[in-house]
Scaffold this motif. Structure first.
Motif, PDB file in Angstrom:
ATOM      1  N   SER A 136      -0.538   1.054 -11.185  1.00 25.33           N
ATOM      2  CA  SER A 136      -0.275   2.066 -10.157  1.00 25.33           C
ATOM      3  C   SER A 136      -1.536   2.427  -9.378  1.00 25.33           C
ATOM      4  O   SER A 136      -2.649   2.150  -9.807  1.00 25.33           O
ATOM      5  CB  SER A 136       0.247   3.359 -10.804  1.00 25.33           C
ATOM      6  N   SER A 138       6.717  -2.067  -6.813  1.00 25.29           N
ATOM      7  CA  SER A 138       7.568  -1.560  -5.731  1.00 25.29           C
ATOM      8  C   SER A 138       7.288  -2.243  -4.392  1.00 25.29           C
ATOM      9  O   SER A 138       8.011  -2.008  -3.426  1.00 25.29           O
ATOM     10  CB  SER A 138       7.420  -0.043  -5.593  1.00 25.29           C
ATOM     11  N   TRP A 188       1.075  11.448  -5.269  1.00 19.75           N
ATOM     12  CA  TRP A 188       2.131  10.449  -5.221  1.00 19.75           C
ATOM     13  C   TRP A 188       1.635   9.217  -5.941  1.00 19.75           C
ATOM     14  O   TRP A 188       0.478   8.822  -5.782  1.00 19.75           O
ATOM     15  CB  TRP A 188       2.476  10.126  -3.773  1.00 19.75           C
ATOM     16  N   GLU A 189       2.507   8.615  -6.737  1.00 19.07           N
ATOM     17  CA  GLU A 189       2.148   7.411  -7.485  1.00 19.07           C
ATOM     18  C   GLU A 189       2.878   6.211  -6.901  1.00 19.07           C
ATOM     19  O   GLU A 189       4.115   6.190  -6.851  1.00 19.07           O
ATOM     20  CB  GLU A 189       2.509   7.571  -8.959  1.00 19.07           C
ATOM     21  N   TRP A 190       2.133   5.221  -6.455  1.00 21.79           N
ATOM     22  CA  TRP A 190       2.681   3.952  -5.991  1.00 21.79           C
ATOM     23  C   TRP A 190       2.542   2.950  -7.122  1.00 21.79           C
ATOM     24  O   TRP A 190       1.507   2.896  -7.781  1.00 21.79           O
ATOM     25  CB  TRP A 190       1.926   3.477  -4.753  1.00 21.79           C
ATOM     26  N   THR A 191       3.575   2.131  -7.359  1.00 19.98           N
ATOM     27  CA  THR A 191       3.503   1.097  -8.388  1.00 19.98           C
ATOM     28  C   THR A 191       3.498  -0.279  -7.731  1.00 19.98           C
ATOM     29  O   THR A 191       4.189  -0.506  -6.727  1.00 19.98           O
ATOM     30  CB  THR A 191       4.674   1.186  -9.381  1.00 19.98           C
ATOM     31  N   GLY A 205       0.002   2.881   4.763  1.00 17.78           N
ATOM     32  CA  GLY A 205       0.826   2.293   3.711  1.00 17.78           C
ATOM     33  C   GLY A 205      -0.019   1.572   2.673  1.00 17.78           C
ATOM     34  O   GLY A 205      -1.231   1.438   2.815  1.00 17.78           O
ATOM     35  N   TYR A 238       5.486  -3.236  -0.751  1.00 19.41           N
ATOM     36  CA  TYR A 238       4.951  -2.394   0.328  1.00 19.41           C
ATOM     37  C   TYR A 238       5.717  -1.086   0.427  1.00 19.41           C
ATOM     38  O   TYR A 238       6.949  -1.064   0.355  1.00 19.41           O
ATOM     39  CB  TYR A 238       5.017  -3.110   1.689  1.00 19.41           C
ATOM     40  N   ARG A 239       4.962  -0.014   0.632  1.00 18.01           N
ATOM     41  CA  ARG A 239       5.548   1.308   0.880  1.00 18.01           C
ATOM     42  C   ARG A 239       4.698   2.031   1.913  1.00 18.01           C
ATOM     43  O   ARG A 239       3.470   1.991   1.861  1.00 18.01           O
ATOM     44  CB  ARG A 239       5.591   2.169  -0.389  1.00 18.01           C
ATOM     45  N   ASN A 286       0.231  -1.891  -0.228  1.00 14.29           N
ATOM     46  CA  ASN A 286       0.939  -3.071  -0.703  1.00 14.29           C
ATOM     47  C   ASN A 286       0.194  -3.616  -1.909  1.00 14.29           C
ATOM     48  O   ASN A 286      -1.000  -3.350  -2.090  1.00 14.29           O
ATOM     49  CB  ASN A 286       1.005  -4.135   0.398  1.00 14.29           C
ATOM     50  N   LEU A 322       3.201   5.466   3.104  1.00 13.52           N
ATOM     51  CA  LEU A 322       2.854   6.668   2.355  1.00 13.52           C
ATOM     52  C   LEU A 322       3.785   7.801   2.765  1.00 13.52           C
ATOM     53  O   LEU A 322       4.233   7.859   3.918  1.00 13.52           O
ATOM     54  CB  LEU A 322       1.401   7.069   2.619  1.00 13.52           C
ATOM     55  N   CYS A 366      -2.696   6.164  -7.730  1.00 16.27           N
ATOM     56  CA  CYS A 366      -2.352   7.570  -7.605  1.00 16.27           C
ATOM     57  C   CYS A 366      -3.111   8.149  -6.420  1.00 16.27           C
ATOM     58  O   CYS A 366      -4.333   8.056  -6.361  1.00 16.27           O
ATOM     59  CB  CYS A 366      -2.698   8.314  -8.895  1.00 16.27           C
TER      60      CYS A 366
END
Length: 121
Positions: A41, A61, A55-58, A115, A63-64, A117, A66, A43
């Motif tokens: 992740s 998941s 917010w935690e990106w994994t 974003g 590309y997201r 990735n 933010l 954070c």
């Protein structure tokens, strides 16, 4: 020969004590390292020193974008995986590696990030 000892004033004694003792705020300062972030992740935090909304990106998941509170507003982050931070206008990227972290990022790329990735940029 006789030596005369001077008596210290209370103000002088307190001034010396203040110089020799650490400030109370030093104990309240954040620790030297970042807070934990789960493996795989990144954070993100809106504030410096890992404060504010988070917010935690994994990596799984993909590309997201933010979330709105972090878009162009990342104050600090902790990476526990390889990632690519992206700004779209103009397109810029920053490679982030497992173990990277920044205590104060908003004045740098954190003020432009759109974003994230997985993998390398």
């Amino acid at each position: 020969m006789r030596v005369k000892l001077r008596s210290w004033s209370v103000a002088a004694a307190l001034s010396l004590a203040a110089l020799l003792m650490p400030a109370a705020n030093a104990a309240a300062a954040p620790a030297g390292g970042p807070p934990p972030c789960p493996g795989g992740s990144v954070c993100f935090y809106t504030g410096t020193d890992f404060h504010g909304s988070s917010w935690e990106w994994t990596a799984t998941s993909g590309y997201r974008d933010l979330p709105p509170q972090l878009h162009d507003n990342v104050g600090s982050f902790v990476a526990s995986t390889e990632a690519c931070f992206i700004n779209w206008q103009p397109k810029e990227t920053r490679a982030v590696h497992n173990g990277d972290w920044r205590r104060s990022y908003k004045g740098d790329f954190g003020g432009r990030i759109d974003g994230v990735n997985g993998g390398h940029c």
